[in-house]
Design a protein around this motif. Structure first.
Motif, PDB file in Angstrom:
ATOM      1  N   VAL A 114       0.677  -1.108  -0.157  1.00 23.74           N
ATOM      2  CA  VAL A 114      -0.039   0.023  -0.136  1.00 23.74           C
ATOM      3  C   VAL A 114       0.941   1.441  -0.150  1.00 23.74           C
ATOM      4  O   VAL A 114       1.585   1.522   0.818  1.00 23.74           O
ATOM      5  CB  VAL A 114      -0.966   0.130   1.297  1.00 23.74           C
ATOM      6  N   ASN A 141      -4.237   6.095   9.285  1.00 17.75           N
ATOM      7  CA  ASN A 141      -5.473   5.956   9.515  1.00 17.75           C
ATOM      8  C   ASN A 141      -6.212   5.177   8.336  1.00 17.75           C
ATOM      9  O   ASN A 141      -7.220   4.573   8.824  1.00 17.75           O
ATOM     10  CB  ASN A 141      -5.722   7.537   9.256  1.00 17.75           C
ATOM     11  N   ASN A 142      -5.648   5.213   7.390  1.00 20.23           N
ATOM     12  CA  ASN A 142      -6.654   4.567   6.225  1.00 20.23           C
ATOM     13  C   ASN A 142      -6.375   3.011   6.232  1.00 20.23           C
ATOM     14  O   ASN A 142      -7.265   2.301   6.276  1.00 20.23           O
ATOM     15  CB  ASN A 142      -6.167   5.116   4.923  1.00 20.23           C
ATOM     16  N   THR A 143      -5.435   2.420   6.079  1.00 18.13           N
ATOM     17  CA  THR A 143      -5.008   1.126   6.037  1.00 18.13           C
ATOM     18  C   THR A 143      -4.284   1.064   7.379  1.00 18.13           C
ATOM     19  O   THR A 143      -3.238   1.207   7.637  1.00 18.13           O
ATOM     20  CB  THR A 143      -4.028   0.524   5.005  1.00 18.13           C
ATOM     21  N   GLU A 161       0.861  -3.497  11.136  1.00 23.26           N
ATOM     22  CA  GLU A 161      -0.493  -3.414  10.885  1.00 23.26           C
ATOM     23  C   GLU A 161      -1.392  -3.954  12.005  1.00 23.26           C
ATOM     24  O   GLU A 161      -0.980  -4.365  12.896  1.00 23.26           O
ATOM     25  CB  GLU A 161      -0.671  -4.434   9.627  1.00 23.26           C
ATOM     26  N   ALA A 166     -10.547  -0.234  11.494  1.00 27.55           N
ATOM     27  CA  ALA A 166     -10.805   0.380  10.104  1.00 27.55           C
ATOM     28  C   ALA A 166     -10.713   1.930  10.315  1.00 27.55           C
ATOM     29  O   ALA A 166     -11.404   2.192  11.461  1.00 27.55           O
ATOM     30  CB  ALA A 166     -12.077  -0.191   9.484  1.00 27.55           C
TER      31      ALA A 166
END
Lengths: 670, 670
Positions: A114, A141-143, A161, A166
């Protein structure tokens, strides 16, 4: 300010929403008035207060989040000069981050590689409740991801991660000795603890969507992160967090919104309830429950990427499970405290006694008391529960309400001298109020629509109450126009006296949300000037020109190349063919500060490399057509930098051009 | 400065090279002395001279090249504040440039989609020899390209690839009315005019490698570029260029180095000859020859990418041929003028009479005379030729030599008051000298190793002799340390008086090479605040919420989405399946300044979108696993920005979840 001030009373919700929609218009109408207001707020010696004489250093480092650029921007304070952009979650072609073979793995996730994220909150590591200048933690924030930057090299050295999450927004908040950094989901999602794909109908939002709060253990010595456990929570939206201090240091607090569980048009649907919640989590107790075996294990799939400090190679490890606690099974671990609707920031004062919650739509700022909260818990002064989590009585926990603070309170920081400062998004001002009597002491207009604000150490036990930086969401006419897309804007405010004084406007890169500011002497002495060539453990490093070479195995060609002022070795290569996979492993042999070499080859569908002294970086290149391809140093390194160039000959597939490489007469053709 | 100054006499080459190698060491030894020197060079009221009061605007725009970041940085001058980074040759995840479906084609080349370049020289468009504030032209050095930025939107609107070129360095220099911008190859390469692959042995360098100079016609109204013709030149390295003015305005000049044609270890090999050449090209005559049919056509393969101003979609056109002139067939078109070895900058003074050439290894700065050059041409005062190009006699063209200017002269600009300023890389100083008697008038130390310098309009007929910016190649201790990788550094110098005075150090993004500085009133009034929704001709734009929808054709799903404070429509989508190709076409319905909306979806292996008011941008997403994927606005747009979010449900392949989308109750499920 008069037009805006008149709106400052308690408005019904509809009127408040209308006022927000109208704001940009109000701002333009009001510019004359605001300019007058500004003049009286200016420091008379502002120029000399922000000017840092050439060659002198700024007093402080400011680490501003890059927001939608996914990086961290380092500013000198008080000058407002941009010293560096540290790539974190986003490809950065400028130095090859995310493009080079060494760094690619840093951006691996369970979704794939990503190349971008939305970085909101930097938080410095802490020792005894004070910033220690070792590491900076930031969120994607997004992934959902948490990254760690090492402040000796200003490099991202680790990305973890976060599963079952989410919109990783209320992240990464550290405890007082960085035992943990916490992360929380902003968007609730289905979570299946049996590991089956967490898919559900969007009309099942209220029933099936849940949330997780993640507790990431940080190694005391190395800083390495490890997802220790999660706490499964009701399917609200979790917005922001902050840890306690002193008496409250075992606790960490999270604001929630959308306790209505509106799955659509949240703009209206998540603003129905008069109160949302502050979730108070006793992390020490949670840790104890985990140690006692109360956590269950569930399948999960998430990446942990680390940069090796000697080889400078990032490697990914795939994790396959996570353990979690259910609050219903863990008495005393989580409580919910009602707070004004749609809260944003939660900030604890330096003493650790007060929890200040900013309700975006609220007309007061409630200040909760940690000791009252403890009493209410002891007294079981509950008004109900959500999924087994007790709800405390608002009035029992409340210590005071700051009245008429302004419109749209978002965040609060502290100066260590008994004062709090809250950003007001809607009325575009910073409001100073007293922690003694909770009255407003001063207010200063900001331009425009301030989001976060920051005081050096203003979120710790030990603030440095000299400066405040307001990070504003709307810029409009503040600088020379640059078309439709404008920089965001920060304002430096002197808070050393009774009245706040505006010092400086400075434009900022992408969208700063939060920031951390720290004394230079906590960071500068750690700063490394180059990497020791001797310690370079890259498997394809060459440490002497005489070892530079080109090797072929099948259609993989490895160029073991060196760079030193003002040539690369080899600088002429033949015998590459269309369809080969060519790796340029370039080692910078310099051992001095500020002598990077760059590497680029014409037409590569890749970025460049920027190789720091002592390091090795690798560019992958698959030539697709025959020809002569120049390569060169891209960083002006010396008077004869323009001469630091060479050629690669690419022959057509099937034509047998033998492998040959050389530099001048030092290395005859083989 | 004493240590450095002692090296300033005419040194033999070996000693000079040794002194360059030793320089970083000298700099560190010498810091005490230099600091003392600096103090005396400081302006006493520097702070107030560079301070721009909050809300006031800078006097000038500075457009600094980003070097190895491939972008242009816009600075306010005199404050040194970074106002914007304009993405040009490099992917810019921050706003989706190079990642969005609309912008991807901008980076297409004959080599493929190239996500990075090395941007060296910005040049503003000119009318009557003065900057007109319409467009900024810039070069991509690595994969030969020229780009045009429209200064009404600060967007890259056009990129033209340059065939028969490698290391597109002496680019893009405009003529006095922007009839042409020129581009020249830095690296010579084989050029086969029959279109066969231009591959050759690297040992055939001297015989087979050639160079091309490209003449790009610029449309007077639209600014559109078109590669009109090339001139085929001997296989030297072409370094820098600049056009004439006034009497010399039909001419353009290029410095060459490596006239030795060393194919390897150029550091030494390209420094053998005592003199290299300045190539003088009569572009008016060349244009005439082309019109008369003297140009031949050759096959070529290069891309021309343009952004449509109404749809905001970039499209590529592949060009298949180019016409070229051979100087041997075109008498009077090109001459070679001997200049000191390894020259770098060529700069013509505002009158157009003098051509100043900076020889990196030279101990004097030769000033050539245009009128003498014309006389020498008329007199056929040649000392030989290279491939049919006459070589003029050095002494016949030389007007004067500036003696003892310093070490390592690189570039010269002019103040319009009879003075020239030359950057000295090796002795780290800017030297002011007189265009009347060619003596040195003043010198100021810079920190460290200055490359280019710029004066507003200092390369035009009409300089604004108030400020000079030195762009330095080495930073070391000038700012708070940020690990091994440091910002580059610029210095703002007051040149309004007899003596140069240092005002400000400001760090710069990536590596500025050259820059352009222009009065704000030439640019600001053109600046567009938003795009008119009415004129949006994007085929997938939706201009009203009521038209928002989701459509499926086979496994391609198009989401026609709108964004306006504080919701997106639709915000809930079901019926997407693993393996679908989903296009989110997001139209920002706002029609106000500074209200972009962002768009991101969790886990996309792509960047975000940043959509300006009135525009449509598209994110491509191929979900690889089932689940619930939040999407949200990434740019804090309003008090309820956090609520501007939605969900996409992705079902497993083969499970038939019907297509369904809605936002609140405004749009019931279909």
């Amino acid at each position: 300010m008069s037009t805006i001030q008149t709106l400052k009373t308690k408005l019904p919700k509809a009127a408040l929403l209308a006022s927000m929609a109208a704001l940009p218009f109000m701002q333009s109408c009001d510019m004359g008035d605001r300019a007058t207001a500004q003049a009286s707020m200016m420091s008379s010696d502002a120029a000399s207060k922000v000017y840092v004489e050439p060659g002198k250093h700024d007093e402080l480092y400011g680490f501003l989040s890059g927001g939608y650029n996914g990086q961290v921007s380092v500013y000198g304070i008080p000058s407002g000069r941009l010293l560096k952009i540290v790539p974190v979650f986003t490809q950065h072609a400028e130095n090859g981050y995310g493009y080079s073979e060494e760094s690619k793995a840093m951006l691996n996730t369970s979704f794939g590689n990503v190349p971008w994220d939305d970085l909101h909150h930097p938080k410095l590591s802490r020792t005894d409740g004070q910033t220690d200048g070792r590491w900076l933690f930031v969120n994607g924030n997004n992934t959902p991801r948490i990254a760690r930057i090492d402040l000796s090299t200003f490099e991202t050295v680790e990305i973890l991660e976060i599963p079952n999450s989410a919109g990783n927004h209320c992240s990464p908040y550290p405890t007082n000795n960085t035992e943990y950094v916490v992360a929380g989901t902003r968007f609730s999602v289905p979570i299946n603890t049996d590991g089956t794909p967490a898919e559900a109908g969007l009309d099942e939002y209220k029933e099936k969507f849940r949330a997780s709060l993640s507790f990431i253990k940080v190694d005391k010595e190395s800083g390495d992160m490890n997802l220790d456990f999660q706490i499964m929570m009701p399917g609200f939206d979790y917005d922001l967090a902050n840890g306690g201090k002193g008496p409250s240091e075992d606790w960490i607090f999270f604001t929630t919104y959308n306790t209505e569980k509106a799955g659509t048009l949240k703009e209206a649907g998540a603003s129905q309830n008069d109160k949302d919640f502050l979730a108070a989590v006793n992390w020490k107790l949670a840790e104890k429950y985990v140690k006692e075996g109360k956590a269950k294990e569930m399948p999960a799939n998430y990446y942990h990427n680390k940069l090796d400090k000697n080889s400078h190679i990032a490697k990914s490890e795939v994790k396959k499970s996570v353990r979690f606690l259910d609050p219903a099974d863990c008495p005393g671990m989580v409580y919910l405290i009602p707070v004004p609707k749609s809260p944003h920031g939660i900030d604890t004062d330096p003493s650790g006694e007060y929890m200040v919650v900013s309700g975006k739509l609220a007309s007061v700022i409630p200040v909760h008391s940690f000791s009252k909260m403890q009493k209410a818990i002891k007294d079981k002064d509950f008004i109900g529960d959500v999924a087994g989590i007790p709800i405390l009585r608002y009035e029992s926990v409340l210590h005071a309400e700051v009245k008429e603070p302004g419109l749209g309170p978002l965040h609060t920081e502290f100066d260590g001298k008994g004062n709090a400062y809250t950003s007001m998004f809607v009325s575009s001002e910073v409001v100073k109020w007293s922690l003694k009597d909770f009255t407003v002491l001063d207010r200063i207009p900001v331009y425009y629509s301030v989001g976060h604000l920051v005081i050096p150490g203003g979120d710790t036990k030990d603030p440095y109450g000299k400066y405040l930086i307001a990070m504003n969401k709307i810029t409009k006419d503040r600088y020379l126009p640059t078309g439709p897309e404008l920089a965001h804007s920060a304002q430096l405010i002197d808070i050393s006296g009774d009245k706040m004084k505006l010092l400086l406007d400075f434009p900022t890169v992408a969208e700063p949300h939060y920031a951390q500011v720290i004394h230079a002497d906590k960071v500068a002495p750690r700063s490394v000037k180059f990497y020791e060539l001797e310690k370079n453990s890259h498997p394809h490093a060459v440490k002497k020109e005489s070892e530079a070479r080109v090797e072929r195995k099948g259609n993989v060609v490895r160029v073991y190349q060196t760079a030193i002022r003002s040539h690369m070795t080899p600088d002429n290569i033949e015998g590459i063919h269309v369809g080969d996979t060519v790796y340029f492993h370039v080692t910078n042999l310099e051992q001095d500060w500020d002598v990077p070499h760059g590497f680029a080859i014409m037409g590569a569908t890749n970025a460049e490399l920027l190789i720091m002294p002592g390091a090795t970086q690798t560019l992958k290149w698959v030539p697709t057509r025959p020809g002569i391809f120049p390569m060169y140093c891209t960083d002006f390194c010396s008077a004869l930098h323009q001469e630091m160039q060479g050629y690669v000959r690419v022959s057509p597939k099937g034509v047998n051009t033998p492998l040959k490489y050389y530099t001048g007469e030092q290395k005859p053709a083989l």
